[in-house]
Write a protein that holds these residues in place. Sequence first.
Motif, mmCIF file in Angstrom:
data_model
loop_
_atom_site.group_PDB
_atom_site.id
_atom_site.type_symbol
_atom_site.label_atom_id
_atom_site.label_comp_id
_atom_site.label_asym_id
_atom_site.label_seq_id
_atom_site.Cartn_x
_atom_site.Cartn_y
_atom_site.Cartn_z
ATOM 1 N N ARG A 112 -10.634 12.915 -2.081
ATOM 2 C CA ARG A 112 -10.630 11.625 -3.050
ATOM 3 C C ARG A 112 -9.287 12.146 -3.605
ATOM 4 N NH1 ARG A 112 -13.176 7.335 -1.077
ATOM 5 N NH2 ARG A 112 -12.846 6.652 -3.205
ATOM 6 N N ASP A 113 -8.456 13.212 -4.096
ATOM 7 C CA ASP A 113 -6.880 13.030 -5.034
ATOM 8 C C ASP A 113 -6.232 14.033 -4.022
ATOM 9 O OD1 ASP A 113 -5.274 13.404 -6.195
ATOM 10 O OD2 ASP A 113 -6.242 14.562 -7.689
ATOM 11 N N PRO A 114 -5.535 13.089 -2.867
ATOM 12 C CA PRO A 114 -4.107 13.358 -2.146
ATOM 13 C C PRO A 114 -3.141 13.853 -3.017
ATOM 14 C CG PRO A 114 -4.801 11.329 -1.545
ATOM 15 C CD PRO A 114 -5.723 11.359 -2.929
ATOM 16 N N PHE A 115 -2.887 13.082 -4.605
ATOM 17 C CA PHE A 115 -2.043 12.356 -5.534
ATOM 18 C C PHE A 115 -1.842 13.882 -6.108
ATOM 19 C CE2 PHE A 115 -4.589 9.362 -4.338
ATOM 20 C CZ PHE A 115 -4.382 7.837 -3.672
ATOM 21 N N MET A 141 0.612 -1.285 0.115
ATOM 22 C CA MET A 141 -0.034 -0.129 0.080
ATOM 23 C C MET A 141 1.061 1.305 0.024
ATOM 24 S SD MET A 141 -3.098 0.672 2.831
ATOM 25 C CE MET A 141 -1.905 0.614 4.341
ATOM 26 N N ALA A 142 0.824 2.469 -1.100
ATOM 27 C CA ALA A 142 1.601 3.006 -1.017
ATOM 28 C C ALA A 142 1.743 4.000 -0.160
ATOM 29 C CB ALA A 142 1.169 4.353 -2.455
ATOM 30 N N LYS A 143 2.243 4.716 0.391
ATOM 31 C CA LYS A 143 2.410 5.854 1.248
ATOM 32 C C LYS A 143 2.602 7.406 0.779
ATOM 33 C CE LYS A 143 3.703 3.535 5.427
ATOM 34 N NZ LYS A 143 5.089 3.837 6.610
ATOM 35 N N VAL A 144 1.408 8.456 0.512
ATOM 36 C CA VAL A 144 1.067 9.827 0.133
ATOM 37 C C VAL A 144 2.045 10.588 1.247
ATOM 38 C CG1 VAL A 144 -0.091 10.624 -0.946
ATOM 39 C CG2 VAL A 144 -0.789 8.240 -1.402
ATOM 40 N N PRO A 145 2.794 10.875 0.973
ATOM 41 C CA PRO A 145 2.878 12.242 2.366
ATOM 42 C C PRO A 145 2.945 13.496 2.157
ATOM 43 C CG PRO A 145 4.976 11.897 0.075
ATOM 44 C CD PRO A 145 3.634 10.968 -0.068
ATOM 45 N N ARG A 194 10.678 22.030 1.733
ATOM 46 C CA ARG A 194 10.675 20.910 0.868
ATOM 47 C C ARG A 194 11.055 19.394 0.829
ATOM 48 N NH1 ARG A 194 14.577 21.123 -2.687
ATOM 49 N NH2 ARG A 194 14.497 22.994 -3.176
ATOM 50 N N HIS A 195 10.231 19.304 2.234
ATOM 51 C CA HIS A 195 10.808 18.246 3.046
ATOM 52 C C HIS A 195 9.345 17.274 2.888
ATOM 53 C CE1 HIS A 195 14.152 19.411 4.238
ATOM 54 N NE2 HIS A 195 13.765 20.107 4.516
ATOM 55 N N GLU A 196 9.592 15.669 2.641
ATOM 56 C CA GLU A 196 8.603 14.765 2.435
ATOM 57 C C GLU A 196 8.308 14.643 4.123
ATOM 58 O OE1 GLU A 196 8.035 11.926 -0.071
ATOM 59 O OE2 GLU A 196 9.995 13.271 -1.960
ATOM 60 N N TYR A 197 7.164 14.712 3.933
ATOM 61 C CA TYR A 197 6.659 14.234 5.304
ATOM 62 C C TYR A 197 5.802 12.724 5.792
ATOM 63 C CZ TYR A 197 4.468 14.959 10.571
ATOM 64 O OH TYR A 197 4.526 14.280 12.210
ATOM 65 N N THR A 198 5.815 11.535 6.791
ATOM 66 C CA THR A 198 5.089 10.886 6.823
ATOM 67 C C THR A 198 5.042 11.252 8.256
ATOM 68 O OG1 THR A 198 6.305 9.483 5.080
ATOM 69 C CG2 THR A 198 5.227 8.665 6.557
ATOM 70 N N SER A 199 3.359 11.495 8.575
ATOM 71 C CA SER A 199 3.339 10.928 10.425
ATOM 72 C C SER A 199 2.713 9.818 10.879
ATOM 73 C CB SER A 199 2.341 11.925 10.278
ATOM 74 O OG SER A 199 0.757 11.701 9.454
ATOM 75 N N SER A 200 2.843 9.830 11.475
ATOM 76 C CA SER A 200 1.764 8.391 12.317
ATOM 77 C C SER A 200 1.207 8.389 12.334
ATOM 78 C CB SER A 200 2.842 7.915 13.537
ATOM 79 O OG SER A 200 2.742 9.455 14.465
ATOM 80 N N LEU A 207 -5.755 2.102 -0.639
ATOM 81 C CA LEU A 207 -4.791 2.146 -1.702
ATOM 82 C C LEU A 207 -3.269 2.987 -1.365
ATOM 83 C CD1 LEU A 207 -7.458 3.314 -5.068
ATOM 84 C CD2 LEU A 207 -5.867 0.979 -5.160
ATOM 85 N N ALA A 208 -4.467 3.354 0.015
ATOM 86 C CA ALA A 208 -3.295 4.531 0.440
ATOM 87 C C ALA A 208 -3.501 4.834 1.509
ATOM 88 C CB ALA A 208 -3.086 5.508 -1.016
#
Length: 456
Positions: A180-183, A1-5, A10-16, A29-30
Amino acid sequence: MAKVPAWIGRHEYTSSQHKSLTGFDGRPLAQIAQPNKLVQHKAVQLARRVAGDIREIDDATWFGYFHRAADVVEREQSAGNLIPIARAISETTGLPLSRVERGITAVAAHMRRIEDIMEVQAPHSDIAAYRTGRVNAAWAWLPAGRTCMVRVPGNFPTIQIEWLQTLAARRPTLINTSERDPFTAGIFVSALYEAGLPDGAISMCHGDVSTWVRLADQVVWPGEHAPRLEPSRLKTYHFGRSKAVLLDDHPDPQTWDRLARLAFQGSGRLCTNVSALAVTGDAESAAEQLAKAFNAYPVLPLTEQGARVPAFPDRNLLYALVRQIEREVAGGAVDMTGRGSDVPFVVEIDGSAFLRPTVLLTSADSPLFRTELPFPFTAVAQVDRRILDKACANSLIVSVIGDHPEVAGILGQEPTITKVFAGDLFDRGYDPVDPQEGYLADFLFQKKAILPQAAT
């Protein structure tokens, strides 16, 4: 499953903290990052710090970021690297895959024209004014704030042009994506930073951004459910309800195909789609001809190249639309596309649910004549020529079919109609150099009397 930051500068942030986004079959899906208030506050601080710096960058360098970002996107598309993202957008929004890919291509093309798009909005068409504030007048043209938050709906990829214009105006931009579209926005945020955009010029968050709404100097928000803010802080956009006007009983035969294409652009999810047709003559005959043109567009799986009809991942929305149209038919409206087709109103293909494209013969008093629905749908009604301006009020675009300059002139005088396209240009559609509910720069900047005028 994809992770959408998210993007904090300019820094990608993936939170808990994250939210799962599902496709048609309910399969996740993500995982969508949901930055907390402290992280959102950091993005605002970054934006404030860089606001002055990006107004110091020379024009060639500044707009070069957009050109190089377009190169990045086109290169990624050519290499096939964006196919997984495009498929995810299709599955979560219901847009046909080929339409998603064309939409991304169109945004990249807009980025190559960004100087032209911004030049028409600047005083005296002087693009340097975004940087200097000087306009060869007894007033200065200066930013109405240091930061701007833009909420981006998920109707179609080309809507990204709204935040791209905000950024092009040299305003640090906080992007809030749709559920519906965070991409899609991330494709262009990533490309711009790869192109060298200064850190903090853009940040992007998904989900609740009440902190941004509170802290941003200005907010650009789609639709009618905007936050309550002072008028100087809020601009709403993306109102549609676009209409066409037919005054001739026997228009050029190509008219019907052109109207149908106008209804199907963006899979019927653009604010510029023709959502209603006002006919001064035989409305039933016109609706019948338009329905024939609609029926030439079959409902196809989203992955087929020729697919134009969108699906509905949200079945609650689908059945709410079904009930709305069925109530209208029960009240006397006629489903003209259903009359000439054996395709059911709700179509199931490979687990996806679609609404058959619909031409509805109704009255000008119907609520469906004055709204827009998120699929190819046009309400047709007979309208007295003397009240066309009232019948077409509150429309983004009114398209006058045929050579009727006097009618186009009357409609152009109606304050709630934003654009009038007439004659052979009736189906011209959206171009970002046009004023679209006014120019965005009119909101982002303000005229200030500064005497004697100093350099800014």
